[in-house]
Design a protein around this motif. Structure first.
Motif, short mmCIF file in Angstrom:
data_model
loop_
_atom_site.label_atom_id
_atom_site.label_comp_id
_atom_site.label_asym_id
_atom_site.label_seq_id
_atom_site.Cartn_x
_atom_site.Cartn_y
_atom_site.Cartn_z
N LEU A 16 66.44 27.35 50.21
CA LEU A 16 67.84 26.93 49.85
C LEU A 16 68.11 25.67 50.67
O LEU A 16 67.39 25.40 51.53
N LEU A 38 65.87 30.74 54.00
CA LEU A 38 67.11 30.26 54.30
C LEU A 38 67.29 29.65 55.40
O LEU A 38 68.26 28.88 55.85
N HIS A 58 65.55 36.03 57.02
CA HIS A 58 67.00 36.48 56.71
C HIS A 58 67.26 37.92 56.53
O HIS A 58 66.27 38.50 56.02
N HIS A 60 70.64 40.55 55.07
CA HIS A 60 72.12 40.54 54.90
C HIS A 60 73.23 40.79 56.03
O HIS A 60 72.55 41.75 56.74
N ASP A 71 77.33 42.65 52.95
CA ASP A 71 77.76 41.11 52.58
C ASP A 71 76.39 40.81 51.59
O ASP A 71 75.48 40.81 51.96
N LYS A 72 76.96 40.57 50.33
CA LYS A 72 76.03 40.11 49.46
C LYS A 72 75.51 38.54 49.62
O LYS A 72 74.52 38.10 48.72
N THR A 73 76.26 37.57 50.29
CA THR A 73 76.13 36.29 50.00
C THR A 73 76.09 35.84 51.68
O THR A 73 76.09 34.31 51.69
N ASP A 74 76.24 36.43 52.54
CA ASP A 74 76.34 35.98 53.99
C ASP A 74 75.13 36.72 54.83
O ASP A 74 74.95 37.88 54.54
N PHE A 75 74.49 35.72 55.48
CA PHE A 75 73.04 36.37 56.05
C PHE A 75 72.99 35.91 57.41
O PHE A 75 73.63 35.24 58.00
#
Length: 135
Positions: A16, A38, A58, A60, A71-75
């Motif tokens: 990413l 990530l 990473h 979730h 959370d689907k988008t924060d790691f």
């Protein structure tokens, strides 16, 4: 990427924006392996990876807010370092924050969630249980 980086079929490498993937010389990834970066992943020279190896730097994020949620988008992230001359067996999963020293052998099917000192062999401690179908 170092010299002579070889990847077999159906491998996936995801890095990413803002993340860093460093791969040394003479590194080999077998079929169906994946790198999911990530944060930061470093792979030393002359390391080889069996089929289906997965690297995740990473997890979730999860918690109660006010109910339990994932959370689907924060790691949460933490680097992975794999030393030189390592052999990572098939279907091994290496998780965030792990540092594998030089000259290590990781047996097939291991989930590596703690760091490993140099010159170490890790074997899957799973016991096979045999039951007879006879009465």
């Amino acid at each position: 990427m170092g010299n002579f980086f070889f990847v077999r079929d159906y491998c996936s490498i995801s890095v990413l924006p803002g993340a860093s993937l460093t791969i040394g010389n003479n590194v080999f990834f077998n079929n169906y392996s994946s790198i999911n970066c990530l944060d930061n992943i470093l792979i030393g020279d002359n390391s080889i990876f069996g089929e289906g190896v997965k690297l995740y730097d990473h997890n979730h994020k999860y918690g109660f807010n006010p109910e339990f949620s994932i959370d689907k988008t924060d790691f949460k992230t933490s680097p992975i370092v794999i030393g030189k001359n390592c052999w990572i067996g098939s279907n091994t999963v290496i998780l965030k924050g792990v540092n594998i020293g030089d000259n290590c052998v990781i047996g097939a099917g291991c989930v590596i969630h703690k760091s490993i000192p140099p010159n170490t062999i890790i074997k899957n401690g799973q016991n096979l249980i045999f039951e007879s179908l006879q009465k």
